[in-house]
Design a protein around this motif. Structure first.
Motif, PDB file in Angstrom:
ATOM      1  N   LYS A   1     -13.277   2.837   0.623  1.00 14.03           N
ATOM      2  CA  LYS A   1     -14.320   3.673   1.228  1.00 14.03           C
ATOM      3  C   LYS A   1     -13.776   5.030   1.629  1.00 14.03           C
ATOM      4  O   LYS A   1     -14.461   6.041   1.531  1.00 14.03           O
ATOM      5  CB  LYS A   1     -14.915   2.971   2.454  1.00 14.03           C
ATOM      6  CG  LYS A   1     -15.962   1.930   2.095  1.00 14.03           C
ATOM      7  CD  LYS A   1     -16.729   1.519   3.331  1.00 14.03           C
ATOM      8  CE  LYS A   1     -17.779   0.478   2.994  1.00 14.03           C
ATOM      9  NZ  LYS A   1     -18.247  -0.205   4.217  1.00 14.03           N
ATOM     10  N   ALA A   2     -12.523   5.034   2.112  1.00 13.70           N
ATOM     11  CA  ALA A   2     -11.929   6.289   2.558  1.00 13.70           C
ATOM     12  C   ALA A   2     -11.475   7.145   1.384  1.00 13.70           C
ATOM     13  O   ALA A   2     -11.150   8.311   1.554  1.00 13.70           O
ATOM     14  CB  ALA A   2     -10.740   5.995   3.473  1.00 13.70           C
TER      15      ALA A   2
ATOM     16  N   MET B   1       0.496   3.929  -2.920  1.00 18.01           N
ATOM     17  CA  MET B   1       0.040   5.296  -2.650  1.00 18.01           C
ATOM     18  C   MET B   1       1.091   6.330  -3.027  1.00 18.01           C
ATOM     19  O   MET B   1       0.760   7.448  -3.396  1.00 18.01           O
ATOM     20  CB  MET B   1      -0.318   5.447  -1.170  1.00 18.01           C
ATOM     21  CG  MET B   1      -1.604   4.736  -0.781  1.00 18.01           C
ATOM     22  SD  MET B   1      -1.857   4.951   0.980  1.00 18.01           S
ATOM     23  CE  MET B   1      -3.404   4.096   1.210  1.00 18.01           C
TER      24      MET B   1
ATOM     25  N   ALA C   1     -11.663  -7.330   0.067  1.00 19.89           N
ATOM     26  CA  ALA C   1     -11.800  -7.189   1.511  1.00 19.89           C
ATOM     27  C   ALA C   1     -10.596  -6.480   2.113  1.00 19.89           C
ATOM     28  O   ALA C   1     -10.739  -5.694   3.043  1.00 19.89           O
ATOM     29  CB  ALA C   1     -11.988  -8.554   2.152  1.00 19.89           C
TER      30      ALA C   1
ATOM     31  N   PHE D   1     -10.923  -2.738   1.298  1.00 16.81           N
ATOM     32  CA  PHE D   1     -12.264  -2.169   1.439  1.00 16.81           C
ATOM     33  C   PHE D   1     -12.222  -0.804   2.109  1.00 16.81           C
ATOM     34  O   PHE D   1     -12.804   0.162   1.632  1.00 16.81           O
ATOM     35  CB  PHE D   1     -13.099  -3.126   2.294  1.00 16.81           C
ATOM     36  CG  PHE D   1     -14.489  -3.307   1.797  1.00 16.81           C
ATOM     37  CD1 PHE D   1     -14.732  -3.594   0.466  1.00 16.81           C
ATOM     38  CD2 PHE D   1     -15.564  -3.207   2.665  1.00 16.81           C
ATOM     39  CE1 PHE D   1     -16.013  -3.772   0.009  1.00 16.81           C
ATOM     40  CE2 PHE D   1     -16.851  -3.384   2.211  1.00 16.81           C
ATOM     41  CZ  PHE D   1     -17.074  -3.666   0.879  1.00 16.81           C
ATOM     42  N   SER D   2     -11.477  -0.746   3.226  1.00 20.21           N
ATOM     43  CA  SER D   2     -11.452   0.496   3.995  1.00 20.21           C
ATOM     44  C   SER D   2     -10.793   1.607   3.188  1.00 20.21           C
ATOM     45  O   SER D   2     -11.250   2.747   3.222  1.00 20.21           O
ATOM     46  CB  SER D   2     -10.722   0.284   5.306  1.00 20.21           C
ATOM     47  OG  SER D   2      -9.411  -0.130   5.063  1.00 20.21           O
ATOM     48  N   HIS D   3      -9.736   1.272   2.447  1.00 18.81           N
ATOM     49  CA  HIS D   3      -9.072   2.298   1.643  1.00 18.81           C
ATOM     50  C   HIS D   3      -9.989   2.795   0.531  1.00 18.81           C
ATOM     51  O   HIS D   3     -10.009   3.973   0.207  1.00 18.81           O
ATOM     52  CB  HIS D   3      -7.786   1.741   1.026  1.00 18.81           C
ATOM     53  CG  HIS D   3      -6.701   1.533   2.023  1.00 18.81           C
ATOM     54  ND1 HIS D   3      -6.013   2.572   2.590  1.00 18.81           N
ATOM     55  CD2 HIS D   3      -6.196   0.416   2.583  1.00 18.81           C
ATOM     56  CE1 HIS D   3      -5.122   2.105   3.437  1.00 18.81           C
ATOM     57  NE2 HIS D   3      -5.218   0.790   3.456  1.00 18.81           N
TER      58      HIS D   3
ATOM     59  N   MET E   1       0.827  -1.211   0.000  1.00 20.27           N
ATOM     60  CA  MET E   1       0.000   0.000   0.000  1.00 20.27           C
ATOM     61  C   MET E   1       0.862   1.262   0.000  1.00 20.27           C
ATOM     62  O   MET E   1       0.519   2.242  -0.655  1.00 20.27           O
ATOM     63  CB  MET E   1      -0.942  -0.001   1.207  1.00 20.27           C
ATOM     64  CG  MET E   1      -2.031  -1.060   1.150  1.00 20.27           C
ATOM     65  SD  MET E   1      -2.938  -1.122  -0.401  1.00 20.27           S
ATOM     66  CE  MET E   1      -3.942   0.351  -0.242  1.00 20.27           C
TER      67      MET E   1
END
Lengths: 502, 328
Positions: B218-219, B199, B211, B214-216, B195
């Protein structure tokens, strides 16, 4: 002041009865599993993860982070008392901490470790609160080339600053690097040196080696002499707490360790791992003439690395909190815990869940305070543990070693490995070879290889990346400088007494 | 290898000894004691979470506890191997994935079991797609950009995955072979380094399990370009599938999990497990818990699972032959 009002929000959350309760549970559990060798925070947090479903997110995270830094505290306890490091960071603590215990200064070592960690924890917490967003950019500056250069510097430090003979230290680092070659090649997927044993296809587990060459071989050494069998410290416990001189010596080491740890902790690719090794090397370099020598029970060798390690474990929260990037397995589990609670880790946590973000930070400080309160009175009990006759103590040590190692992968194979490395560690000691450089080689070898090859894949095979990236070039230059500094007296055969064979 | 043969012989001897006792208790009393479910990965990952969800529901349905034991190592084959060598009485089972079910074998890796002979898959535990993501600052805005640039300058685009022959690597090579392009693979061992490099733009894109990012997504800290499944997902309805975005009709690559037992388990036990789990997959609670970690539940009977394995095996075998994935 934003910082003040933010911290106020945090303490409001962290000082509620419920938060304090979960912080205490976390710290207590963490200390316990830290004291039991091999049982690490990862397994514990994984077991407790389902319980956190039912808790509110703040309590869940407070408890999990309590376990995390509680385990760091507890891990140094066994390293100091019985030379049994359960985690990479406490390997360094064992070097001088255990020698202090043998000199009857176990209490001093434990309290300096606790207080140094507390100080580092406070600073680390403040750094997270004040600079977390600003410091995330440091993590981005570190690509594979930079990590490789950093790891190389770590290996060079290990060799240059080893206690006994330089040649033996180099030999041990190389053995460590060679052991690290086993396992699956990341780039091609080829299994190396597995000899058809599937358990070897992921390489040799660091914890198993550490517990074998330190803990188990210590048991063998102790059992081999009559006074060792009796119990080593029965009459040698003087005062529990450090003397004024010891405090004076430790202070600067704590400050330097905290600084180093805070910086290195931010790097998600293994920076926190290096912080205690780095601090030990630094202390040794700064205070090389101090008495007793490093490796013989010098209190700076405990104070520096312990502070560095705790500062690092605090600041390693930064990449997780601000980027959602876990810097180690524990952080990955915590991200899992957050996601279960429907919180998306990342920069938006600060604005979307200020209570959680600042509450967690404040609770880190609260937790560190709790750990000191929990641990200082325990020191007396721990030290008294050493008065137990060794013939009663050693079966317990062995039992916990075996349980701990088994729990790593639920694998009996690892227990056999523990025994092999226990015997190997005994042989190395008899030959006067230190095992710390071996462990450093084993930890850093595979990482160095991984980063080196990744840097070259990304640069399409162009080696100049290591010199054109300023951070990488700087670190490589530092490594070269260290080699030159170390080899000048070696070549002119005027190496100081402390460097030569003991 | 000698050790393997020896342990297998002991396993077989033990199996012979116990199997005499097995048919007596048969399927109507099964299960009458604790079941051990081996998850061949470290705790906390998506397979682990999925296994635990199913284990908990199974325990409730059977009235017997189903204990999850994590046995990581050798990319899943260690734990699966342990289950497949156990006594075939239905009390030891493992969650297998794409790699341990076929990829390792297709690549000719040495395994503690033979997936073609030893593996008895009794239930399908759901599937999850992968996603092609780039960093927010990347100049590559769509999958078509990636394909176009790779056609102009073969190998100039680099992509990260969770390792050599990992599902993400396989899915991307599949994409590359369908689109007729060549890209540079950068294998990683953990999410954090991957990551960070993504990035900060050191690698151009990555293909990873939904999965895990997912959080990345959504953020908004990474940009999803395409989903490897056959259909879009409800959480991100605007993200096209690879088939749509890359104009590659028929493209589909999923991560899936099966519940596997040793060969020789009584057929009645296999059936009971299959029916019970299919029943659970119909339940709203289990379905939703799986969906939360990105898994889509699906019911399959044992024959359908066998067909499914066969189809997947052919597909990945072809990808491996046509691309440069290999164990040298």
């Amino acid at each position: 002041m934003d910082l003040i009002s933010n911290l106020a929000i945090g303490f409001e959350t962290a000082l509620t009865a419920q938060s304090l309760f979960y912080a205490f549970i976390g710290c207590f559990l963490g200390t316990m599993i830290g004291v039991l060798p091999g049982l690490g925070p990862v397994a514990t947090i994984a077991m407790l993860l389902p319980i956190t479903y039912g808790l509110d997110p703040v309590s869940a995270l407070i408890m999990l982070s309590g376990i995390y830094y509680g385990a760091q505290y507890g891990g140094s306890t066994t390293a100091i008392l019985i030379n049994l490091p359960g985690e990479s960071s406490s390997v360094v603590t064992a070097l001088d901490g255990y020698q202090m215990a043998r000199n009857g200064r176990a209490g001093a070592a434990l309290s300096v470790a606790a207080l140094g960690s507390f100080f580092a924890g406070c600073v680390g917490t403040l750094i997270i609160a004040a600079f977390a967003p600003a410091m995330t950019s440091i993590a981005f500056q570190f690509g594979p080339a930079e990590y490789f250069a950093l790891m190389l510097l770590g290996v060079v430090c290990a060799v240059v600053l080893a206690t006994g003979a330089l040649l033996k230290a180099i030999g041990m680092v190389i053995i460590g690097l060679l052991l690290g070659l086993g396992g699956t090649d990341i780039t091609s997927g080829v299994t190396r040196f597995a000899f058809g044993i599937p358990e070897l296809s992921d390489g040799i587990n660091f914890t198993v080696v550490a517990m074998g060459v330190f803990g188990l071989s210590e048991v063998i050494v102790n059992l081999s002499t009559p006074q060792g069998r009796e119990g080593m410290l029965v009459n040698k416990i003087d005062r529990l707490y450090p003397t004024r001189a010891e405090v004076r010596e430790s202070m600067p080491a704590v400050l330097r360790g905290t600084f180093l740890g805070s910086i290195l902790g931010i790097l998600p690719g293994g920076g926190a791992l290096l912080s205690s090794f780095a601090s030990y090397s630094l202390e040794k370099w700064i205070a090389k003439d101090s008495v007793p020598a490093f490796g013989r029970g010098n209190i700076r060798g405990v104070a520096g690395p312990e502070s560095a390690n705790n500062a690092g474990s605090q600041t390693s929260f930064i990449p997780m909190l601000t980027l959602g990037i876990p810097s180690n397995a524990v952080m990955a589990l915590m991200i899992g815990a957050m996601m279960i609670q429907n919180i998306q880790p990342g920069p938006q946590v600060m604005s979307s869940n200020p209570q959680l973000f600042w509450g967690l930070i404040a609770s880190m400080w609260v937790g560190n305070l709790m750990l000191v309160i929990l641990n200082l009175p325990l020191i007396g009990i721990w030290v008294r543990l050493l008065t137990i006759p060794y013939r009663l103590l050693f079966p317990v040590i062995l039992l916990f070693c075996v349980i701990g190692v088994y729990s790593l992968n639920n694998s009996v194979f690892d227990i056999w490995m523990l025994m092999i490395f226990g015997v190997a560690g005994y042989v190395f000691r008899k030959l006067g070879c230190e095992c710390a450089p071996l462990l450093l080689g084993l930890i850093l070898g595979p990482m160095m290889e991984e980063y080196l090859r990744r840097a070259l894949i990304i640069s399409r095979g162009d080696w100049s990346v290591f010199l054109t990236h300023p951070i990488s070039a700087g670190l490589l230059l530092a490594s070269a400088a260290m080699i030159v500094v170390a080899s000048v007296p070696f070549i002119s055969r005027k190496r100081e007494e402390a460097f030569v064979e003991d | 290898m000698k050790l393997n043969i020896l342990s297998r012989m002991i396993g077989l001897a033990a199996a012979g000894f116990f199997s005499a006792a097995v048919p007596v208790q048969a399927a109507d009393t099964y299960p009458d004691r604790t079941i051990q479910m081996i998850v061949p990965y470290a705790p906390g990952g998506t397979t682990d979470l999925a296994g635990r969800i199913v284990a908990k529901a199974m325990g409730a349905a059977f009235g017997q506890s189903v204990v999850v034991e994590n046995k990581p190592g050798a990319a899943g084959s260690l734990g699966v191997g342990q289950a497949l060598r156990s006594v075939p009485d239905g009390y030891t089972m493992a969650v297998s994935g794409v790699s341990s079910t076929m990829i390792h074998d297709l690549l000719g890796r040495e395994l503690p079991y033979d997936p073609k002979k030893d593996l008895n898959a009794v239930a399908y535990l759901g599937s999850s797609g992968m996603v092609v993501i780039t960093g927010n600052n990347s100049g590559l805005k769509t999958l078509a950009d990636i394909i176009e640039r790779s056609k102009k300058e073969p190998g100039s685009i680099s992509f990260g995955s969770a390792g050599n022959a990992s599902p993400g690597h396989m899915a991307t090579e599949y994409l590359a072979s369908m689109a007729g392009i060549k890209m540079t693979h950068v294998p990683y061992t953990g999410d954090s380094a991957l990551m960070t490099d993504l990035m900060s733009g050191r690698i151009d894109f990555a293909t990873v399990g939904i999965a895990s990012v997912f959080s990345h997504m959504k953020a908004g800290s990474v940009r999803p370009l395409a989903i490897t499944s056959a259909e879009r997902i409800s959480t991100f309805p605007d993200v096209p599938t690879v088939a749509e975005a890359g104009d590659l009709a028929g493209y589909e690559a999923d991560i899936w999990n099966l519940l596997v037992l040793p060969k020789g388990t009584p057929a009645a036990v296999d059936q009971k497990l299959n029916q019970t789990i299919n029943q659970l997959m119909r339940e709203k609670g289990v379905r939703e818990s799986l969906l939360e970690i990105g898994f889509t539940a699906r019911e399959m009977d044992i024959a359908e699972i066998q067909n499914f394995i066969q189809t997947e095996r052919e597909k990945w075998g072809k990808v491996i032959r046509e691309s440069n994935i290999n164990v040298e």
